[in-house]
Design an enzyme around this catalytic site. Structure first.
Site, mmCIF file in Angstrom:
data_model
loop_
_atom_site.group_PDB
_atom_site.id
_atom_site.type_symbol
_atom_site.label_atom_id
_atom_site.label_comp_id
_atom_site.label_asym_id
_atom_site.label_seq_id
_atom_site.Cartn_x
_atom_site.Cartn_y
_atom_site.Cartn_z
ATOM 1 N N HIS A 93 7.250 -7.573 3.947
ATOM 2 C CA HIS A 93 5.818 -7.307 4.056
ATOM 3 C C HIS A 93 4.942 -8.468 3.590
ATOM 4 C CE1 HIS A 93 2.070 -5.160 4.293
ATOM 5 N NE2 HIS A 93 1.788 -5.546 3.059
ATOM 6 N N ASP A 102 -25.082 23.084 -12.166
ATOM 7 C CA ASP A 102 -23.921 23.947 -12.400
ATOM 8 C C ASP A 102 -22.953 23.345 -13.414
ATOM 9 O OD1 ASP A 102 -22.956 21.864 -10.928
ATOM 10 O OD2 ASP A 102 -21.851 23.098 -9.486
ATOM 11 N N HIS A 136 0.820 -1.219 0.000
ATOM 12 C CA HIS A 136 0.000 0.000 0.000
ATOM 13 C C HIS A 136 0.852 1.266 0.000
ATOM 14 C CE1 HIS A 136 -4.303 -1.183 0.428
ATOM 15 N NE2 HIS A 136 -3.732 -2.343 0.709
ATOM 16 N N SER A 155 -9.966 18.588 -7.148
ATOM 17 C CA SER A 155 -10.967 19.488 -6.573
ATOM 18 C C SER A 155 -12.149 18.747 -5.980
ATOM 19 C CB SER A 155 -11.475 20.443 -7.659
ATOM 20 O OG SER A 155 -12.152 19.723 -8.687
#
Length: 734
Positions: free
Chosen positions: A290, A690, A239, A650
């Site tokens: 890991h 919008d 990860h 965003s």
């Protein structure tokens, strides 16, 4: 004398009654324990099936997008949507990166109440960060970038494999996966003490994703690494990879907490992840890594490769060549090598029995062209073995780099190194002898006791400590106690689902294990309450999977419902569900919890049952039902594509990008989705008109369960079953 009953007879009668009562109680208790264990096991099986199928879907999606990158002209709009995740044409010089990551122009406002850092860091400052995060404070982005830059410099000085030793006055504490669960790290520090010269620690990867405090865990670990560079050791996990982070929550977490400078922080973390050491050897006898090993794992190869080339372990290493301006530019190592092969293979995880051709043959192609090509070739593919591993390497012709400026090493060596890293980060042990592809996760391999024995003998080791798998007790020995799996994220799937554990290793190299559960709630619950709570959470997830396969289930029910009455028996219901879901669950026992009502004669109205499972919220009646089912089944894959398309981070995408996202998904799933259906869906979600789509709002609108499980917090849900994955693998083009 007389004929009355003696005291001895009365005693024997009472004893027989007591014994019968004890036997009945014992039988009841055994049945109760057996039922509880059955519930615990199928709950665990539900959660693990979802987790591993999500990882497999993530790898498949990344391979698919990588293939699109190779077969679109660089100027195509579709290619531009996804190109940024492959980080092509990036400046490689460290001084250039340091200039890009410069923090000096970031001002810390007077109203900032979080911790302040000065460098070089002190132990008091590192402990102060722990206390600040315990109190829910946030470190300012200036200090985050500064700390990450110092960490990057420190990691670049470390070898691929750390070699450390214990002494008579020290024992090292080894921790497994933390997955963003800060409460577990705090509890470990409380039990074992803060890191120091006398208390060294080794953290075995998977620090991030799924939990909500991944960035805080990284900051704490990196701070102690800078303070105690010879006593804190970090291994890379699967990860620690920016491609995996897109799906499982870490990318979103950073961009949410650091809106202004989050993108720079993420880019720097990509560099840091690529420089994390791959493994650690303790006293030349204990190997800590890991994931695991394979039958070709060689520590000598791992020790000498350039680990920082693997920014994503899912992608082959990059080569460097000189641009016209003299700058060192990154490009994909396999562009020249693979495009000249007659087989044309994008990477080792993809196989093309019938080639699509070289990049030149795809000039000026659009996504629509590619979609038509996919459809045309579906019927021409050959039968591929079910659940074939995506990491099997096909034999290809050996080509040398045609460019005189190419600085990459031999491509065959690079492929071998890449496979070793994949095995190290993604593999799991199995009971049987041998080494086979890990078809469940989609990456790495399963290795058996014989492989462990050969590996330990070859490298003169006695124990392998690995993580990567959640275990109910927090740890598990296998392979004659020569492999220890360690998992430190308690309550991983839900509260009460599992314990966490860490291990202390002294000079005698005998593991001393400590278990815990970080949530105070689990200590207040009885065994029955704990199992019941976790079971309810798993059943919510299972209901969503069932509804996501509605059309397949209806077809299966109709095979038993010959007269088209809409009714099936409980036995037929269970058989039909298993034939579609392939989860191996006790469906007859689960029926009473999954089906709310039945007819007076015990039959199940499966149409009414789907109405009980259906989502409540937006009015979806006017939306194409096949489109809705696709969304439910592949919601996490769709969201991953959304996050990729949202290049400015965003949280919003335009209607046009929304359409392009669905086009990518339709090609990936090989199904036709009309523009009209996509437009109807966009209009439904764009409530304020919008012209943009809020990604979070869109995904929440199609959540079937009323509460996220811990597993789903990292967007790890993938609603495809083994059947779905087999269908995709059967296509020679995917």
């Amino acid at each position: 004398m007389g004929c009355g009953v003696t005291k001895s007879d009365q005693f024997h009668k009472q004893s027989r009654k007591a014994i019968r009562a004890a036997v009945l109680i014992q039988q009841w208790y055994r049945q109760y324990v057996a039922r509880t264990e059955m519930r615990r096991r199928y709950t665990w099986h539900i959660f693990q099936s979802i987790e591993y199928s999500g990882e497999q879907a993530q790898i498949k999606l990344y391979n698919f997008l990588g293939y699109l990158m190779d077969n679109f002209t660089p100027s195509s709009s579709e290619r531009n949507l996804i190109s940024h995740i492959f980080r092509e044409n990036e400046v490689c010089r460290d001084v250039e990166w340091e200039r890009y990551f410069c923090y000096k122009n970031i001002e810390v406002p007077d109203i900032y109440s979080g911790p302040h850092l000065t460098f070089p860091l002190t132990a008091e400052q590192a402990v102060g960060l722990v206390e600040a995060f315990r109190n829910k404070k946030q470190l300012h982005s200036r200090y985050v970038l500064q700390l990450l830059l110092e960490t990057w410099k420190q990691l670049r000085m470390l070898p691929n494999i750390n070699r450390i030793s214990t002494c008579h006055s020290k024992e090292i504490t080894i921790c497994g996966d933390l997955h963003g669960q800060l409460e577990d790290l705090l509890l470990i520090f409380y039990k074992s003490g803060m890191p120091s010269l006398e208390k060294p620690y080794l953290f075995n990867g998977d620090f991030v994703d799924r939990g909500k405090d991944s960035i805080e865990i990284l900051i704490i670990l990196f701070a102690f690494l800078l303070v105690y560079p010879s006593d804190i050791y970090l291994n890379r996990g699967n990860h620690e990879d920016h491609i995996v982070n897109l799906r499982y929550g870490f990318t979103k977490e950073v961009l949410t907490k650091y809106k202004m400078h989050g993108k720079r922080i993420l880019r720097l973390l990509q560099k840091i992840f690529s420089w994390l050491p791959l493994a650690t050897v303790i006293d030349q006898k204990v190997l800590v890594l890991h994931g695991g090993i394979s039958d070709v794992t060689d520590l000598a190869v791992l020790a000498r490769l350039d680990r920082h080339n693997y920014v994503s372990a899912l992608r082959p290493p990059k080569k460097r060549h000189q641009s016209s301006s003299g700058m060192s530019i990154d490009s994909d190592m396999d562009d020249d090598v693979w495009s000249n092969n007659k087989i044309f293979q994008r990477r080792a995880s993809l196989t093309f029995p019938k080639a699509f051709g070289t990049r030149d043959s795809f000039q000026n192609r659009s996504l629509q062209d590619f979609s038509e090509r996919i459809k045309a070739n579906v019927g021409e593919g050959i039968e591929i073995k079910r659940k074939q591993s995506i990491f099997i390497f096909d034999t290809a012709e050996k080509d040398t780099c045609p460019s005189a400026s190419c600085e990459s090493v031999n491509s065959d060596n690079s492929k071998d190194e890449w496979k070793q890293i994949l095995d190290l980060l993604w593999s799991d042990p199995m009971i049987q002898d041998g080494c086979i592809p890990n078809e469940v996760r989609g990456g790495g391999c399963y290795w058996g006791p014989d492989v462990t024995e050969d590996f330990l003998n070859k490298h003169n080791l006695q124990l392998i400590i690995r993580s990567h798998e959640c275990k109910q007790d927090g740890y598990e020995f296998c392979h004659n106690r020569k492999v220890l799996t360690l998992f430190s994220a308690s309550n991983y799937y839900d509260v009460g689902s599992n314990r966490g554990a860490y291990v202390k290793l002294g000079p005698d190299l005998v593991p001393y294990l400590i278990q815990y559960q970080a949530s105070s709630m689990t200590r207040e619950l009885s065994m029955r309450q704990s199992v019941g709570r976790t079971e309810r959470s798993a059943l919510k997830v299972l209901r969503e999977q069932l509804f996501a396969h509605k059309s397949d289930l209806v077809c299966a029910f109709k095979k038993y419902d010959r007269e088209n009455t809409g009714l099936v028996s409980m036995s037929d219901w269970a058989s039909a569900v298993e034939s579609v879901m392939h989860l191996g669950l006790p469906w007859r026992m689960l029926c009473s919890q999954l089906v709310a009502s039945r007819t007076s004669d015990g039959l199940i109205d499966y149409h009414e049952w789907f109405n009980e499972l259906a989502i409540k919220g937006h009015n979806m009646d006017h939306i194409d039902q096949s489109l809705l089912e696709t969304l439910y089944r592949h919601r996490s894959t769709l969201e991953t594509i959304f996050r990729i398309v949202d290049t400015d981070n965003s949280g919003f995408i335009t209607i046009e990008d929304f359409r392009q996202t669905w086009k990518l998904l339709s090609v990936y799933l090989k199904m036709a989705i009309t523009d009209e259906a996509i437009s109807d869906l966009a209009i439904t979600i764009d409530s304020n008109k919008d012209g943009s789509i809020d990604i979070d709002e869109f995904m929440e609108a199609f959540r079937l369960t009323d509460k996220k499980s811990r597993l789903e917090r990292g967007r790890s849900m993938f609603m495809g079953t083994a059947t779905d994955l087999t269908k995709m693998e059967g296509d020679p083009n995917i």
